[in-house]
Design a protein around this motif. Sequence first.
Motif, mmCIF file in Angstrom:
data_model
loop_
_atom_site.group_PDB
_atom_site.id
_atom_site.type_symbol
_atom_site.label_atom_id
_atom_site.label_comp_id
_atom_site.label_asym_id
_atom_site.label_seq_id
_atom_site.Cartn_x
_atom_site.Cartn_y
_atom_site.Cartn_z
ATOM 1 N N GLN A 1 0.809 -1.221 0.000
ATOM 2 C CA GLN A 1 0.000 0.000 0.000
ATOM 3 C C GLN A 1 0.842 1.270 0.000
ATOM 4 O OE1 GLN A 1 -2.666 -0.383 3.341
ATOM 5 N NE2 GLN A 1 -3.638 -2.227 2.522
ATOM 6 N N ARG A 2 2.137 1.132 0.251
ATOM 7 C CA ARG A 2 3.021 2.291 0.259
ATOM 8 C C ARG A 2 3.449 2.613 -1.173
ATOM 9 N NH1 ARG A 2 3.195 5.681 4.100
ATOM 10 N NH2 ARG A 2 5.423 6.075 3.821
ATOM 11 N N PRO A 3 3.194 3.824 -1.656
ATOM 12 C CA PRO A 3 3.466 4.148 -3.061
ATOM 13 C C PRO A 3 4.947 4.168 -3.420
ATOM 14 C CG PRO A 3 2.825 6.108 -1.837
ATOM 15 C CD PRO A 3 2.580 4.950 -0.936
ATOM 16 N N ASN A 4 5.829 4.311 -2.431
ATOM 17 C CA ASN A 4 7.258 4.389 -2.746
ATOM 18 C C ASN A 4 7.991 3.067 -2.526
ATOM 19 O OD1 ASN A 4 6.927 4.589 0.086
ATOM 20 N ND2 ASN A 4 8.960 5.548 0.288
ATOM 21 N N ILE A 5 7.224 1.976 -2.299
ATOM 22 C CA ILE A 5 7.842 0.664 -2.081
ATOM 23 C C ILE A 5 7.541 -0.251 -3.258
ATOM 24 C CG2 ILE A 5 7.886 -1.411 -0.643
ATOM 25 C CD1 ILE A 5 7.362 0.302 1.778
ATOM 26 N N ILE A 6 8.586 -0.805 -3.834
ATOM 27 C CA ILE A 6 8.458 -1.757 -4.938
ATOM 28 C C ILE A 6 8.908 -3.126 -4.441
ATOM 29 C CG2 ILE A 6 9.309 -2.398 -7.225
ATOM 30 C CD1 ILE A 6 9.728 0.610 -7.751
ATOM 31 N N ILE A 7 8.051 -4.140 -4.600
ATOM 32 C CA ILE A 7 8.361 -5.492 -4.143
ATOM 33 C C ILE A 7 8.665 -6.385 -5.339
ATOM 34 C CG2 ILE A 7 7.465 -7.547 -2.981
ATOM 35 C CD1 ILE A 7 5.808 -5.753 -1.203
ATOM 36 N N ILE A 8 9.799 -7.046 -5.289
ATOM 37 C CA ILE A 8 10.191 -8.023 -6.307
ATOM 38 C C ILE A 8 10.216 -9.388 -5.627
ATOM 39 C CG2 ILE A 8 11.994 -8.771 -7.904
ATOM 40 C CD1 ILE A 8 12.922 -5.862 -8.074
ATOM 41 N N ASP A 9 9.324 -10.287 -6.049
ATOM 42 C CA ASP A 9 9.241 -11.570 -5.353
ATOM 43 C C ASP A 9 9.449 -12.767 -6.274
ATOM 44 O OD1 ASP A 9 6.909 -11.520 -6.773
ATOM 45 O OD2 ASP A 9 5.607 -12.023 -5.088
ATOM 46 N N SER A 10 10.154 -12.555 -7.364
ATOM 47 C CA SER A 10 10.486 -13.656 -8.264
ATOM 48 C C SER A 10 11.998 -13.896 -8.238
ATOM 49 C CB SER A 10 10.040 -13.328 -9.694
ATOM 50 O OG SER A 10 10.650 -12.127 -10.143
ATOM 51 N N TYR A 11 12.391 -15.073 -8.651
ATOM 52 C CA TYR A 11 13.815 -15.431 -8.653
ATOM 53 C C TYR A 11 14.574 -14.521 -9.615
ATOM 54 C CZ TYR A 11 18.094 -18.150 -9.216
ATOM 55 O OH TYR A 11 19.409 -18.538 -9.262
ATOM 56 N N GLN A 12 15.668 -13.945 -9.146
ATOM 57 C CA GLN A 12 16.466 -13.010 -9.947
ATOM 58 C C GLN A 12 17.810 -13.649 -10.292
ATOM 59 O OE1 GLN A 12 15.219 -9.806 -10.908
ATOM 60 N NE2 GLN A 12 13.397 -10.867 -10.154
ATOM 61 N N GLU A 13 18.016 -13.852 -11.571
ATOM 62 C CA GLU A 13 19.250 -14.522 -12.013
ATOM 63 C C GLU A 13 20.469 -13.627 -11.830
ATOM 64 O OE1 GLU A 13 21.036 -16.817 -15.965
ATOM 65 O OE2 GLU A 13 19.004 -15.990 -15.992
ATOM 66 N N HIS A 14 20.282 -12.312 -11.968
ATOM 67 C CA HIS A 14 21.408 -11.382 -11.864
ATOM 68 C C HIS A 14 21.216 -10.468 -10.650
ATOM 69 C CE1 HIS A 14 23.033 -12.689 -15.690
ATOM 70 N NE2 HIS A 14 21.824 -12.555 -16.216
ATOM 71 N N MET A 15 21.353 -11.039 -9.481
ATOM 72 C CA MET A 15 21.154 -10.273 -8.258
ATOM 73 C C MET A 15 22.130 -9.116 -8.127
ATOM 74 S SD MET A 15 18.678 -10.706 -6.177
ATOM 75 C CE MET A 15 19.460 -9.745 -4.881
ATOM 76 N N GLU A 16 23.315 -9.267 -8.702
ATOM 77 C CA GLU A 16 24.311 -8.197 -8.570
ATOM 78 C C GLU A 16 23.793 -6.884 -9.143
ATOM 79 O OE1 GLU A 16 25.116 -10.204 -12.528
ATOM 80 O OE2 GLU A 16 24.591 -10.842 -10.495
ATOM 81 N N GLU A 17 22.934 -6.945 -10.176
ATOM 82 C CA GLU A 17 22.414 -5.729 -10.793
ATOM 83 C C GLU A 17 21.520 -4.947 -9.828
ATOM 84 O OE1 GLU A 17 22.365 -7.224 -15.464
ATOM 85 O OE2 GLU A 17 20.478 -6.934 -14.385
#
Length: 336
Positions: free
Chosen positions: A223-239
């Motif tokens: 509900q917070r407009p300035n929060i972005i949630i990424i909940d999928s597996y990320q192959e390039h976490m370093e990015e």
Amino acid sequence: MILSDCITDKADEGCLKVANILTERMKAQGRGITVVSYKRNSPLADVHLRLNKLFLNFSLLALIKSRRENILYIPFSSNTMASVVRTWILSCMTNGEVKAIFVLCHPMNIVTKKLLKASKAQVIALSQESYEFYKREIGNAVYIRTGVDTTQYAPVDHKRKMELRKKYRLPADKKVVLHVGHLKYGRGIDSLLDVEKDFCVVLVLSSASKAERDHDLEQKLKQRPNIIIIDSYQEHMEELYQMADVYFFPVREKGHCIDVPLSVLEAAACNIPVVTTDYGELKAFRERRGFKFIADFSAGAVDSALHEMAALEDCKSREAVMDYDWNAAAERLLEL
């Protein structure tokens, strides 16, 4: 021989990463190490066994006797009573030639301590704090530094940072605050709810722990407009680290993270300033430039710390974590 229930294809959680990466690096040394998996499995394992809770299994015993190798045991549950019992049983099978990596130091009662001590197993601790505990209570313990690939996780210039912001659809005109890990109240994630709107907060969740999330907290964050949630597996976490301006680690309660928080090391290896608690091995960075330690999690205090570190010039957080490279730890384990 490495024996573990952490060997898996998708290691995106602290204990799993420690077990899989150290196993991969040790095996790459070409010294004939046998990797035995149970419960979880992946091509990294040479043998996969179906084991009961007490490891009372003829195939395991036969394998141990035929290979005549020391055993490095890496249990997902760390130093619980069940893992300690299994450590003792392995010790009986090998005449005490067992070493165990417990990535998280749970409280231990007197029975668990005595049984672990009786096993004569050597405990490998990943933080100075845990090492001192095991040395005092068990006696046979060593401490190694580990937790980051300093080649994969490396700094980038401003141009590349802006390219990554565009790739992940993040605003170029806001400071980006990053946190990576599990979504639980016990990890202090609720302190992100009050971060001021001038920041863009990116929360990357472990895809391995969806069933354990605090869904009430998740809804509040969404509900917070300035929060972005990424909940999928990320192959390039370093990015994701490289595009951030500051990394935020609010975990305070013991047991809600492994002894050496890998996400903090990965952020620091990218030379990102870190706002953190003094959890576990992070105490080692108290005097290092690029780390801001906080105990006050009121909205104003958190915002102040984030602003200070996001504006930090000449950050040297990368220098602080260079000794924690996986390769150096694998070599140390092979020496042991």
